[in-house]
Design an enzyme around this catalytic site. Sequence first.
Site, PDB file in Angstrom:
ATOM      1  N   ARG A  78     -18.047  24.467  13.150  1.00 32.50           N
ATOM      2  CA  ARG A  78     -17.086  25.046  12.213  1.00 32.50           C
ATOM      3  C   ARG A  78     -17.806  25.306  10.890  1.00 32.50           C
ATOM      4  O   ARG A  78     -18.193  24.367  10.201  1.00 32.50           O
ATOM      5  CB  ARG A  78     -15.922  24.063  12.002  1.00 32.50           C
ATOM      6  N   HIS A 122     -13.044  28.464   2.188  1.00 28.83           N
ATOM      7  CA  HIS A 122     -13.249  27.053   1.864  1.00 28.83           C
ATOM      8  C   HIS A 122     -13.537  26.974   0.360  1.00 28.83           C
ATOM      9  O   HIS A 122     -14.598  26.551  -0.067  1.00 28.83           O
ATOM     10  CB  HIS A 122     -14.375  26.467   2.716  1.00 28.83           C
ATOM     11  N   GLU A 167      -7.738  23.355   3.596  1.00 27.86           N
ATOM     12  CA  GLU A 167      -7.083  22.502   2.604  1.00 27.86           C
ATOM     13  C   GLU A 167      -6.533  23.306   1.425  1.00 27.86           C
ATOM     14  O   GLU A 167      -6.991  23.145   0.277  1.00 27.86           O
ATOM     15  CB  GLU A 167      -8.029  21.403   2.118  1.00 27.86           C
ATOM     16  N   ASN A 292      -7.382  17.838   8.686  1.00 32.51           N
ATOM     17  CA  ASN A 292      -8.505  17.179   8.019  1.00 32.51           C
ATOM     18  C   ASN A 292      -8.002  15.822   7.570  1.00 32.51           C
ATOM     19  O   ASN A 292      -7.089  15.742   6.743  1.00 32.51           O
ATOM     20  CB  ASN A 292      -8.954  17.959   6.775  1.00 32.51           C
ATOM     21  N   TYR A 294      -8.919  11.794   6.269  1.00 30.81           N
ATOM     22  CA  TYR A 294      -9.865  10.780   5.804  1.00 30.81           C
ATOM     23  C   TYR A 294      -9.210   9.434   5.548  1.00 30.81           C
ATOM     24  O   TYR A 294      -9.805   8.394   5.783  1.00 30.81           O
ATOM     25  CB  TYR A 294     -10.562  11.255   4.507  1.00 30.81           C
ATOM     26  N   GLU A 360     -11.644  18.165  10.377  1.00 24.56           N
ATOM     27  CA  GLU A 360     -12.573  17.354   9.588  1.00 24.56           C
ATOM     28  C   GLU A 360     -12.192  15.887   9.736  1.00 24.56           C
ATOM     29  O   GLU A 360     -11.001  15.540   9.679  1.00 24.56           O
ATOM     30  CB  GLU A 360     -12.509  17.669   8.079  1.00 24.56           C
TER      31      GLU A 360
HETATM   32  C1  FCB Z   1     -12.514  17.758   2.307  1.00 25.90           C
HETATM   33  C2  FCB Z   1     -13.192  19.097   2.162  1.00 25.90           C
HETATM   34  C3  FCB Z   1     -14.642  19.086   2.555  1.00 25.90           C
HETATM   35  C4  FCB Z   1     -15.328  17.808   2.107  1.00 25.90           C
HETATM   36  C5  FCB Z   1     -14.553  16.608   2.561  1.00 25.90           C
HETATM   37  C6  FCB Z   1     -15.191  15.295   2.212  1.00 25.90           C
HETATM   38  O1  FCB Z   1     -11.476  17.686   1.381  1.00 25.90           O
HETATM   39  O2  FCB Z   1     -12.539  20.073   2.939  1.00 25.90           O
HETATM   40  O3  FCB Z   1     -15.243  20.232   2.042  1.00 25.90           O
HETATM   41  O4  FCB Z   1     -15.529  17.838   0.763  1.00 25.90           O
HETATM   42  O5  FCB Z   1     -13.276  16.638   2.035  1.00 25.90           O
END
Ligand code: FCB
Length: 453
Positions: A78, A122, A167, A292, A294, A360
């Site tokens: 990607r 992006h 995002e 995405n 985290y 992500e």
């Molecule tokens: C996301 C972004 C990516 C990277 C990660 C850690 O928010 O899409 O570009 O910075 O976080």
Amino acid sequence: MSLHLPDGSTLAYGAATASYQIEGASTEDGRGPSIWDTFTARPGAIRDGSDGSVACDSYHRYEEDADLLAGLGVGWYRFSVAWSRILPEGTGRVETRGLDYYDRLVDALLARGVSPTATLYHWDLPQALEDRGGWLERSTTEAFADYAMVVHERLGDRVGVWATHNEPWCAAYLGYAAGIHAPGRREGGRAHVAAHHLVLSHALAAQRLHEAGVTAVGMALNLAPFWPETPEAEAAADGIDAIRNRVWLDPLVDGAYDEGLLAVAPELADPTVVRDGDLELARGSADWIGINYYTPFRPAVPDPSIPVHHELDAYPGAAPVSIVVREPRTDIGWEVDARGLEELLVETYERTGLPLVVTENGAAYADDTVDDTGVIDDQDRIAYLRDHIAATERARAAGADVRAYILWTLLDNFEWAEGYTKTFGIVHVDPQDQTRTPKASYQWFAQHIAGAD
Ligand code: FCB
């Protein structure tokens, strides 16, 4: 090569990057400036004062990066396209040399058996468009759809899976409300207008891509699993939930913005902003949703002993809450809890009924452990990846139609406002000479994909 989403019979794997974070070559082959070139030049904007002008130099080293992907055994890569390489002024004149670069990249991937998936935006808006108002300006939506078709015309015979935006919450609210990302503006509730224009631009581009025969147009969203600390916090955080999650999913699924969102974002009730037909165009425009993920998001009632998250400026109109961040945390301060990914996948599938891709997921760690052979022994990152892949498999077992897990990220790179201080890569990149050195997590991911983990 696949022009279609993976079929989901097993979980497919990939790795992700983004143009401004890795390409460098910021003035080469006619590339026009983007808002990130401008923003990084602003004193104090970036933690280490750095920028993406060289980054990982992937513009020249893409063959080597394609080799790294082949070595991993991933089926997918990607990448994102830098709009200002293709249209240096944002509209009008097409820079063929920019298209040539992505053409070469796609061929390099295909030659190694890796299917490309392209993200059109992006965050690197051509500065020329920002000078005309950026995402606050409705004409940017048409410009985006035109740009999408220029890229599709060149790559569409080999790229079938497209994401319009990455995002968009960050693009709208970190860029135009909190001001901590480019273009660094603090426009309060006007950021909701930017959000609507991002939704509309997706819908316009999706319509035209569909007319051109594309069947896999999606959007990569950083939806947040909401884990309120108390029932009071849940009620207090409704506006934040609306801005983070519902402003994106509701138009795509229902063709509407809900009452709770309109309560905090009256700008979206303005018929000159949200015009007749906009939301109808958005409804059903996505063929898949990218997640995405985290970290979870734990709102609490305002409490002076809990520091208010700096990003709270990014929720204009919403009631203030405190955000609790529990241990363990990664090096960027984000709480680690893989259950958030599982929950998001299950709930987003229930909400949308659409195929999902983890577009992500990954972790920043300081990478200060080196083994006897000189390899960065990033066991913390391996544990994070293992737990989150397992969470993805649990979501699949629970019925969520998750097709692929795409890791963030292949290379240590320019991490936006954090500069080069936070490393998410499974490959170390020497900041002086851009030498690539795979970390232990790279070997682990390769083994996992091969079924040997
Ligand atoms: C996301 C972004 C990516 C990277 C990660 C850690 O928010 O899409 O570009 O910075 O976080």
